[in-house]
Design a protein around this motif. Structure first.
Motif, short mmCIF file in Angstrom:
data_model
loop_
_atom_site.label_atom_id
_atom_site.label_comp_id
_atom_site.label_asym_id
_atom_site.label_seq_id
_atom_site.Cartn_x
_atom_site.Cartn_y
_atom_site.Cartn_z
N ILE A 158 -6.47 5.22 -9.22
CA ILE A 158 -5.64 4.09 -9.64
C ILE A 158 -4.22 4.64 -9.80
CG2 ILE A 158 -5.22 2.35 -11.42
CD1 ILE A 158 -8.18 2.48 -12.11
N HIS A 159 -3.31 4.12 -9.00
CA HIS A 159 -1.98 4.72 -8.90
C HIS A 159 -1.03 4.34 -10.02
CE1 HIS A 159 -3.67 4.68 -4.78
NE2 HIS A 159 -3.14 5.90 -4.74
N SER A 160 -1.20 3.16 -10.62
CA SER A 160 -0.25 2.76 -11.65
C SER A 160 -0.89 1.78 -12.62
CB SER A 160 1.01 2.13 -11.03
OG SER A 160 0.69 0.96 -10.31
N VAL A 161 -0.32 1.74 -13.83
CA VAL A 161 -0.80 0.87 -14.90
C VAL A 161 0.31 -0.14 -15.24
CG1 VAL A 161 -1.61 0.75 -17.29
CG2 VAL A 161 -2.23 2.71 -15.85
N ASN A 162 -0.04 -1.41 -15.15
CA ASN A 162 0.86 -2.51 -15.56
C ASN A 162 2.20 -2.51 -14.83
OD1 ASN A 162 -0.71 -4.03 -17.34
ND2 ASN A 162 -0.34 -2.60 -19.02
N ARG A 163 2.22 -2.02 -13.58
CA ARG A 163 3.44 -2.03 -12.78
C ARG A 163 3.22 -2.93 -11.56
NH1 ARG A 163 6.74 1.71 -14.88
NH2 ARG A 163 8.30 1.07 -13.37
N ASN A 164 4.04 -3.96 -11.43
CA ASN A 164 3.87 -4.91 -10.32
C ASN A 164 4.86 -4.62 -9.20
OD1 ASN A 164 6.06 -5.62 -11.88
ND2 ASN A 164 5.73 -7.82 -11.70
N GLU A 165 5.11 -3.34 -8.93
CA GLU A 165 6.03 -2.90 -7.88
C GLU A 165 5.46 -1.63 -7.23
OE1 GLU A 165 9.68 -1.41 -9.37
OE2 GLU A 165 8.70 -0.02 -10.74
N ASN A 166 6.06 -1.22 -6.09
CA ASN A 166 5.68 0.03 -5.41
C ASN A 166 4.17 0.13 -5.20
OD1 ASN A 166 8.33 0.83 -5.29
ND2 ASN A 166 8.23 2.10 -7.13
N LEU A 167 3.57 -0.95 -4.70
CA LEU A 167 2.11 -0.98 -4.54
C LEU A 167 1.67 -0.96 -3.08
CD1 LEU A 167 1.14 -3.48 -7.37
CD2 LEU A 167 0.60 -1.05 -7.27
#
Length: 732
Positions: A158-167
């Protein structure tokens, strides 16, 4: 208290001169310092918080409105922290976010749980973090979150937590702390990304932030492959979103329906797992790393070179070898402070002995709030470049575990500005316990002794010099000294207005002194009057016009001199003239009282002593809520234009109306209350009079006519009464 003057420091080529320092302990182990200094010829205003290690203080991070995509001013964040039970002593903006999206740029950990992660590994290296480890000790370093999603046979990152960018080609996870709406909207998606998407809703527990190292179990609720906005986050679950190449692996893994997640914090310098970290918040850039201050090339490696050399408001934090933490803000945009370059920020942290240091975002959001020594409120102590508190994403808060005690250990007496001779002032002091926690002065018996003392009020002697008194509370005693001066910085005389009088007329002369920006009363013995032509006499500030003519009256006091033109004319033949102020035929009348609400006024033709109408007051005491039963009537046009000896008023009563009075304010700004009659105990019309002092300077504003019921037994009674007013006049 410490005061240092003219300290010369040569530090890394930066010359600091003309330093003025004020320092105070605001809690045990926490010192607040403010400095006005000159750095290489540039004026600076610097605020500093120093937190000693291991003395009952703790750091905590706050999030704007407790959601990742939210902003809130620093004072508001501090208020919420205080309301939750924290005894906050200081806080600063720990703010790094993208203005366009509102997303925090870096990592934030609260109470050993990941609220939001860096977006990519490069960000973890670029944006260092201030952290508190499991032993409560501070560190500054580069940290990244690694998340794992597992089923019985598969594992994904899982690459990020609570980030809605750079996905793009990545997997992100979202909790209900992502946004107050509990919905997800994405930033920077291409059309290709929207075509290759997997949205997986999982349920299991209500999670706002993921405890480091803890394994969470989930049941897959549904999986979708059609892109949409406003994706709802369940109250008892989380949402996984994968784009591009991560779409198929995620869909394959969640086919088993039961999966787990786990998040670990990695220290990037040695790739060690650091799941002991309790609090973390990311900054803008390194200043001091492993004891070495960064030069311009190192500062510019990950940031625009221009931004490293431009002067801006800055927010800095550094940690010394013994874990002392220094938090510094410098203002910008004022004549007294021009801001730091990043090189000057490095120099400051090195001067303070920091072995690691970073800069937060700074700029217009630079703000420091402090609970000053002996005070309870937490207030902003710097001047934000915006001129106000900016709404920010994160803050870093220092709070204390010490509970205020009842016994006074320290008495803080603020520096007392000098008093003018005869001036009266209430002394204020602040009290703290042995741990420098504030004590409420209102809960303590404080004794002030000295000449001219009444309670905590001092009346300055009439001679210049020094006044000395003694303060005592519990077993603490302190002396206090105040300079007494008879020199004014300014003076006004009769409001600067010339006097026009008739022979025989008396007027009270008004004058105000000014001392260091405040208005003071000039004692009579300090005043020296001089008339150019002796057409009037003066006694005890009262001028009496004696004969027609023109003259100039000069007042000297406190080293100041002001002149006032005076014209005296012959008296009129009539000695008993009246002027009608209000005949109550028309007008706007207001009735408003903080004590009684059950009354009203209106013009009425039912009863009148002259003309067509009178003012009718209808009342009862059902709305009498507190203090005396005062009922006020006002009209902005009620004004006595020239000196008068009395007011008269025709009053129609029903034998029940109470005390009748008037409130006045003269041209000198002084208030007066006059009485017409103690009780309206008659039926029908009667003319009543109130005495005026003809020396009160005109024009005089009649601020209100009012009735006052003092018999508290009538409070709450509902029986209606009425009274009529007519022919309000002023008499010479």
């Amino acid at each position: 208290m410490k005061t240092k003057l003219c300290i010369f420091i040569l530090l890394l080529g930066v010359t600091i001169q003309q330093e003025k320092t004020h320092a105070e302990t605001i809690s045990r182990g926490v010192d607040y310092t403010t400095k006005q200094e000159n750095t290489s010829g540039i004026p600076q205003t610097i605020q500093q918080i120093t937190v000693a290690p291991g003395l009952g203080n703790r750091f905590a991070t706050m999030k704007g409105r407790d959601h990742v995509l939210a902003t809130e001013s620093l004072p508001s964040q501090v208020s919420r922290s205080t309301a939750s039970g924290n005894r906050v002593v200081a806080a600063v903006n720990a703010d790094m976010y993208k203005v366009a999206s509102g997303l925090p740029i870096g990592l934030q950990i609260q109470q050993n749980a990941v609220l939001v992660s860096h977006s990519v590994k490069e960000s973890a290296l670029k944006f260092p973090s201030f952290v508190i480890n499991g032993q409560g000790k501070p560190e500054i370093g580069s940290y990244g979150v690694v998340g794992t999603l597992k089923s019985s046979a598969r594992s994904l990152t899982i690459h990020s937590v609570n980030r809605n960018e750079n996905l793009d080609n990545r997997i992100g996870i979202f909790t209900n702390a992502h946004h107050v709406s509990k919905k997800i909207n994405f930033v920077g998606l291409s059309d290709a990304m929207k075509k290759e998407v997997a949205i997986v809703t999982m349920k299991g527990s209500s999670v706002r932030a993921f405890k480091l190292g803890q394994r969470y179990s989930w049941t897959v609720d549904r999986a979708e492959t059609t892109f949409r906005s406003n994706i709802s986050i369940p109250a008892d679950g989380v949402v996984l979103v994968a784009f591009g190449k991560q779409k198929k692996p995620l869909l394959d893994l969640v086919k088993e329906k039961h999966v787990t997640t786990q998040f670990n914090l990695i220290q990037m310098s040695n790739l060690q797992v650091r799941n002991d970290i309790e609090e973390a918040v990311s900054g803008y850039n390194w200043l001091v790393k492993e004891g070495i201050g960064l030069d311009l090339n190192a500062l510019s490696e990950n940031h625009d070179r221009f931004l490293m050399i431009v002067r801006k408001a800055r927010t800095l934090i550094g940690v010394t070898a013994d874990q002392t933490v220094h938090i510094v803000t410098v203002d910008q945009g004022r004549t007294t402070s021009k801001g730091f370059t990043m090189l000057e920020a490095v120099a400051r942290m090195k001067q303070l002995g920091a072995v690691s240091a970073l800069a937060f975002d700074g700029g217009g959001s630079t703000e420091m709030v402090v609970r000053r020594a002996g005070e309870f409120p937490v207030r902003t102590v710097n001047v934000p470049a915006d001129g106000r508190s900016r709404s920010i994403t994160n803050s870093l808060i220092v709070s204390t575990r010490y509970v205020p005690e009842k016994k006074v250990a320290y008495m803080i007496i603020p520096e007392q500005p000098e008093l003018y001779v005869g001036e009266t002032r209430q002394l204020t002091i602040k009290l703290t316990d042995r741990n420098s926690q504030p004590i409420d002065v209102n809960q303590k018996k404080i004794i002030l002794s000295g000449t001219g003392v009444s309670g905590m009020t001092v009346k300055a002697p009439l001679q210049p010099g020094k006044w000395t008194g003694q303060l005592a509370v519990d077993q603490i005693k302190r002396s206090v000294t105040i300079n007494i001066t008879n020199r004014l910085s300014g003076m006004t005389f009769n409001g600067g207005k010339p006097l026009l009088l008739k022979v025989g007329q008396k007027v009270r002369l008004t004058s105000d002194g000014w001392l260091n920006g405040r208005k003071v009363t000039i004692p009579l013995n300090e005043k020296k009057y001089q008339l150019k032509q002796p057409i009037s006499t003066i006694s005890n500030d009262v001028l009496t016009a004696k004969k027609p003519g023109k003259t100039v009256l000069t007042l000297s006091a406190g080293g100041q001199m002001v002149s006032l033109p005076i014209t005296v004319t012959a008296p009129t033949t009539s000695t008993n003239q009246s002027t009608v102020i209000d005949s109550f035929e028309s007008g706007v009348y207001l009735s408003k009282s903080p004590y009684v609400s059950s009354y009203s006024t209106m013009l009425s033709t039912e009863q009148k002593s002259a003309g067509r109408s009178a003012l009718k007051l209808t009342y009862n005491y059902s709305g009498w809520s507190k203090q005396n039963g005062a009922m006020y009537i006002t009209n902005a046009k009620w004004k006595i234009t020239s000196p008068a000896t009395r007011l008269s008023l025709d009053v129609y009563g029903d034998q029940k109306a109470p005390w009748l009075r008037a409130q006045l304010k003269d041209a000198g700004g002084r208030s007066h209350t006059v009485d017409f009659v103690k009780r309206v105990d008659w039926t029908g019309f009667k003319t009543v009079q109130a005495k005026l002092d003809p020396t009160w300077p005109a024009p005089i504003q009649i601020q209100s006519l009012y009735f006052v019921e003092t018999d508290v037994k009538k409070k709450g009674t509902v029986q209606k009464s009425k009274v009529y007013l007519d022919q309000l006049k002023a008499w010479r």
